[in-house]
Design an enzyme around this catalytic site. Structure first.
Site, short mmCIF file in Angstrom:
data_model
loop_
_atom_site.label_atom_id
_atom_site.label_comp_id
_atom_site.label_asym_id
_atom_site.label_seq_id
_atom_site.Cartn_x
_atom_site.Cartn_y
_atom_site.Cartn_z
N ASN A 75 35.39 43.10 37.36
CA ASN A 75 35.68 44.11 38.38
C ASN A 75 36.74 45.13 37.97
OD1 ASN A 75 33.86 43.16 40.44
ND2 ASN A 75 35.16 41.36 40.52
N ARG A 101 43.81 43.12 45.48
CA ARG A 101 43.28 43.29 44.12
C ARG A 101 43.59 44.67 43.54
NH1 ARG A 101 37.76 40.68 42.10
NH2 ARG A 101 38.96 41.09 40.22
N HIS A 179 28.82 40.53 45.49
CA HIS A 179 28.72 41.49 44.38
C HIS A 179 27.31 41.39 43.80
CE1 HIS A 179 33.29 41.44 43.40
NE2 HIS A 179 32.99 42.69 43.72
N ASP A 181 26.43 41.13 40.87
CA ASP A 181 26.32 40.22 39.72
C ASP A 181 26.10 38.76 40.13
OD1 ASP A 181 28.88 39.42 40.51
OD2 ASP A 181 29.89 40.31 38.78
N CYS A 273 31.40 37.19 36.18
CA CYS A 273 32.59 37.77 36.80
C CYS A 273 33.78 37.77 35.84
CB CYS A 273 32.99 37.00 38.04
SG CYS A 273 31.72 36.87 39.27
N1 LIG Z 1 32.21 40.04 39.61
C1 LIG Z 1 32.46 39.16 40.52
N2 LIG Z 1 31.50 38.78 41.36
N3 LIG Z 1 33.68 38.67 40.58
C2 LIG Z 1 34.12 37.70 41.49
C3 LIG Z 1 35.38 38.13 42.12
C4 LIG Z 1 36.03 37.02 42.88
C5 LIG Z 1 37.24 37.46 43.63
N4 LIG Z 1 37.87 36.33 44.24
C6 LIG Z 1 36.87 38.47 44.70
O1 LIG Z 1 36.46 38.07 45.76
O2 LIG Z 1 36.99 39.65 44.49
#
Ligand SMILES: NC(=[NH2+])NCCC[C@H](N)C(=O)O
Length: 296
Positions: A75, A101, A179, A181, A273
Site C-alpha cells: 500500500n 496509516r 483491497h 489484492d 500485501c
Molecule cells: N494490500 C493489502 N491488502 N494490505 C493489507 C493491509 C492491512 C492493514 N491492516 C490495513 O487494513 O490497511
C-alpha cells in the site's frame, strides 16, 4: 497457458520491526490478538528468501515505529518500471483512507524519490481522493483498480489522466475483501485467481470480461488469503493452497511455494500485501489522455 507477466520480479518489502495491532480498520484485526514479533520476523524472512529463490529481487525499507501497518508494503504506492519520460520509473503515492496509516506515505515518498522514481499523488491531507495501491494491478490492456472500501472512485480519473492510461474500475462491496489484492491475483497474461463475491454484480461481469481465463476461488480458499499471492517468474508464492488449486497451478507449469504467514493474517494481509512490485509496465495500458471504464 498465457505468457509470463511482464512484471513481478522486483519488490519493495518493509521489515516488521514495529508490527503490532494498535487499531482496527478491517474485519481481521483485533487488538486482543497481537502478532508474535519473533515469529513474524521469521515468516517475513521466509517470504523475502522465497522471492529471491524464485529469481526475484527485494528492496528492504525500515519500518517507522509509529506505523504498525507499514509492513503491508503493497500500500505504499503504485510503482512502474522505467518509461521514456521517467527513466527511474513513476510512483503514484497512496493517500490512505485511514489516518493511522498516513505517516507511512511520508517515508514512502522519500524512498521512491531517493530511488529515482518520479512521484505523483491523487491527493494529500484533506485534499483529493483516497487511493491505496493494494487496489491496483496492471493486467491486460489496463490498470485494474478496486474502489469502495479504500480507494475512492474519483481516484481512478487521477490515475487515468495523470499517467495517460486506461483504468478499469471494479466496485468492491465485501468488507472482508477490502483491497483488490484479496479477491484478484494475476497469474499470467490470461489467467488470474478471482473471487467474484467480493464485487457488485456489474463488476463481477466486468471482471469476467477482463480476465480471459479466470480461476475462481472457493470461499474457503479466498478467506485463507489464497488470492493474496505473488508470481515471480514460474513460481507462485502463496499463504495457502488447496489440492484443487495446486493441481490447476502446476497444470499451468508453475511451481507452488506455500508459506506460513499466520502473524500477518492478524493484520488482515498476506503475501501480496507484504510485497510491492516496482516494475509494472505502464506502456501496456497507455492511451492518450487517459480513459476510465466503469462497470455498467
Ligand atoms: N494490500 C493489502 N491488502 N494490505 C493489507 C493491509 C492491512 C492493514 N491492516 C490495513 O487494513 O490497511
Amino acid at each position: 497457458m498465457g505468457q509470463q507477466l511482464g512484471w513481478g520480479r522486483r519488490y519493495l518489502m518493509v521489515r516488521p520491526d514495529h508490527f503490532r495491532i494498535d487499531y482496527v480498520i478491517n474485519p481481521y484485526m483485533s487488538t486482543q490478538d497481537q502478532p508474535d514479533p519473533e515469529l513474524a520476523m521469521r515468516q517475513w524472512s521466509s517470504l523475502r528468501l522465497a522471492i529471491i529463490d524464485a529469481g526475484g529481487e527485494v528492496e528492504v525499507l525500515d519500518q517507522r515505529p509509529d506505523s504498525p501497518d507499514m509492513v503491508y508494503a503493497m500500500n505504499l504506492g503504485l510503482a512502474t518500471a522505467p518509461t521514456e519520460e521517467a527513466p527511474g520509473g513513476r510512483a503514484m503515492l497512496s493517500h490512505m483512507r485511514f489516518e493511522p496509516r498516513r505517516k507511512e506515505s511520508l517515508t514512502a515518498a522519500a524512498w521512491f524519490t531517493g530511488h529515482g522514481f518520479a512521484l505523483d499523488r491523487t491527493g494529500g491531507e484533506g485534499v483529493g481522493p483516497h487511493f491505496e495501491s493494494g487496489d491496483a494491478f496492471f493486467f491486460g490492456d489496463s490498470l485494474v483498480v478496486g474502489y469502495g472500501p479504500r480507494t475512492e472512485e474519483d481516484a481512478l480519473k487521477h490515475l487515468a489522466t495523470g499517467w495517460n492510461i486506461r483504468v478499469r474500475g471494479l466496485r468492491i462491496t465485501h468488507e472482508g475483501m477490502y483491497h483488490l489484492d484479496l479477491p484478484f491475483c494475476p497469474i499470467d497474461s490470461t489467467h488470474a485467481l478471482v473471487y467474484p463475491p467480493a464485487l457488485d454484480a456489474a463488476s463481477q461481469a466486468e471482471l469476467f470480461g477482463i480476465v480471459p481465463d479466470p480461476i475462481v476461488l472457493t470461499d474457503e480458499e479466498a478467506f485463507a488469503f489464497s488470492g493474496n499471492s505473488v508470481v515471480v517468474n514460474d513460481t507462485v508464492i502463496m499463504p495457502a493452497c488447496s489440492t484443487r488449486l495446486h493441481d490447476i497451478l502446476t497444470g499451468l507449469g508453475l511451481r507452488v511455494v506455500v508459506l506460513d504467514l499466520s502473524e500477518f493474517h492478524k493484520g488482515g494481509g498476506s503475501v501480496r500485501c507484504m510485497t510491492n512490485p516496482l516494475d509494472f509496465d505502464l506502456a501496456a495500458a497507455s492511451v492518450v489522455g487517459g480513459e476510465v471504464v466503469l462497470p455498467s
